[in-house]
Design an enzyme around this catalytic site. Structure first.
Site, PDB file in Angstrom:
ATOM      1  CG  ASP A   1     -63.362-118.483  56.132  1.00 24.88           C
ATOM      2  OD1 ASP A   1     -63.779-117.744  57.041  1.00 24.88           O
ATOM      3  OD2 ASP A   1     -62.150-118.650  55.893  1.00 24.88           O
ATOM      4  NE  ARG A   2     -64.778-113.709  53.605  1.00 21.92           N
ATOM      5  CZ  ARG A   2     -65.731-114.005  54.469  1.00 21.92           C
ATOM      6  NH1 ARG A   2     -66.723-114.836  54.147  1.00 21.92           N
ATOM      7  NH2 ARG A   2     -65.731-113.510  55.686  1.00 21.92           N
ATOM      8  CB  THR A   3     -58.923-117.103  55.642  1.00 24.70           C
ATOM      9  OG1 THR A   3     -58.648-115.707  55.788  1.00 24.70           O
ATOM     10  CG2 THR A   3     -57.718-117.882  56.143  1.00 24.70           C
TER      11      THR A   3
ATOM     12  CB  CYS B   1     -64.503-108.780  53.829  1.00 22.58           C
ATOM     13  SG  CYS B   1     -63.545-110.319  53.876  1.00 22.58           S
TER      14      CYS B   1
ATOM     15  CB  THR C   1     -59.726-112.093  53.826  1.00 22.63           C
ATOM     16  OG1 THR C   1     -59.341-111.823  55.187  1.00 22.63           O
ATOM     17  CG2 THR C   1     -59.013-113.341  53.369  1.00 22.63           C
ATOM     18  CB  ALA C   2     -63.237-110.206  50.106  1.00 21.56           C
TER      19      ALA C   2
ATOM     20  CB  THR D   1     -56.949-113.567  57.666  1.00 16.65           C
ATOM     21  OG1 THR D   1     -56.869-113.076  56.317  1.00 16.65           O
ATOM     22  CG2 THR D   1     -58.163-112.985  58.362  1.00 16.65           C
TER      23      THR D   1
ATOM     24  CE  LYS E   1     -63.985-114.389  60.363  1.00 12.71           C
ATOM     25  NZ  LYS E   1     -64.797-113.362  59.676  1.00 12.71           N
TER      26      LYS E   1
ATOM     27  CB  CYS F   1     -58.387-108.733  59.789  1.00 14.88           C
ATOM     28  SG  CYS F   1     -59.845-109.808  59.921  1.00 14.88           S
TER      29      CYS F   1
END
Lengths: 237, 237
Positions: free
Chosen positions: B47-49, B83, B85-86, B125, B165, B194
């Protein structure tokens, strides 16, 4: 968790919808519980129906196999091809690959046999109908197949090529005419036997009595590679 | 025609929707006119966050880069990562890959600048907001950013993690509360920042005044790799 390879782009929107079905059917509460996929979407692979009918001499098999080998080299456990017409060439494809390829037509025939269906209508491309793979697999399981008349088959092809592949809405009036004919001929269930027709079950209200072969393939992929949501045990609309 | 690589699975449904958008936005009348894609959907990437906020020490970059290298080795022209957040880790990813990676945040900021937008609201996010990449890119272009209050930001996170999700419908009442707050703060446009929020613009009636960053990324991918349908020149709802 196993990895699913997808030979895609035949057509491109059918591949996207197949991936959507696999994702929706997977019992997952977080990203990490989903099935990893390696997808090569190559819409430039020559038209399958044109080759099967002999109106084109461009054999799509070498490109499908090349694509499959690239996917195989990344280390997948199963391969799916969300294009039913390509399954007329299944043996040529499978014998060149080491990874088991899920067979959309056999999976569909198995599913209908388990459901106790005796007579099915088939909507598919000229290429698929002409190749006779659905008919062979279904008849082997004691299921009788009824096909559209020549006139209605033209309507099916019109919907696939002039509507769906062209990015337009399907002509639902013609779709209804095909349905009526197949029901009159005794079909208990009608197979949506072309992945482009699956787009209709996504976008239109097609009513009860259909089995979308692409849903069967997605369900088989999830059963083999991950965990199936309970509500997708049965697929008949 | 160029080939598009996709580092996917972050999350899996966002990847599917991104591919759908690319397919829909491409001006094509036959399969063969569509953009070839090589997609690795690896939902197991950490998970990135959680990493960006320091609640997990599992850095997703090595797996993202490994995935990118596999895609690169098949010979793609551009890479997209659906994505957002990435993209807080974009520089670490791009410096390990030779293929140009489309930058969803920069593309979105460029788009808003061209549209003459002066104040934007941002829904994203905690990881993305905390990393500040949207804010930096937008402010560099003279666009002021308004963010949700702490309470409303929790609602955004709830929708992303506990609804989308988890495969559930979004809580549109909370979504509406966030919108109202951002509009009161002066937002002329609200960025769906997001890719999980993009699912809302697919599945729900969210009304006018939104810019879906994933649509901007899909549009950029089509402009770089194929031919864009005229109606997607403008994206603001």
């Amino acid at each position: 968790m196993k990895t699913l390879g997808v030979i895609g782009g035949l057509g491109p929107m059918a591949t996207v919808y197949f991936m959507q079905l696999v994702t929706e059917m997977t019992d997952a509460k977080t990203d990490q519980e989903h099935i990893p996929m390696v997808v090569h979407s190559l819409p430039q692979i020559p038209d399958r129906t044109a080759y099967l009918l002999g109106t084109s001499t461009e054999n799509p098999v070498p490109q499908i196999v090349e694509c499959g080998k690239k996917i195989e080299n990344t280390g997948v456990d199963y391969i799916a091809i969300p294009c039913i017409t390509a399954h007329a060439l299944f043996d040529d494809i499978q014998e060149s690959l080491e990874t088991p390829v899920l067979h959309i037509i056999r999976e569909t025939a198995d599913y209908l046999e388990r459901e106790g269906v005796r007579v099915v209508g088939l909507e598919a491309t000229d290429g698929t109908i002409n190749a006779g793979v659905f008919q062979k697999e279904l008849e082997q399981r004691g299921i009788r197949v009824v096909l559209p008349s020549e006139e209605k088959q033209k309507m099916v092809m019109h919907i696939i090529y002039n509507n769906v592949k062209a990015g337009l809405r399907a002509d639902m009036e013609r779709f209804q005419l095909v349905e009526t004919e197949l029901l009159v001929k005794g079909a208990e269930v009608i197979i949506l036997g072309c992945t482009e027709l699956s787009m209709l079950s996504r976008d239109e209200k097609i009513g009860h009595g259909y089995l979308d072969a692409m849903e069967v393939l997605a369900r088989a992929a999830v059963l083999n590679c991950g965990k199936l949501k309970a509500k997708y045990q049965r697929l008949l609309t």
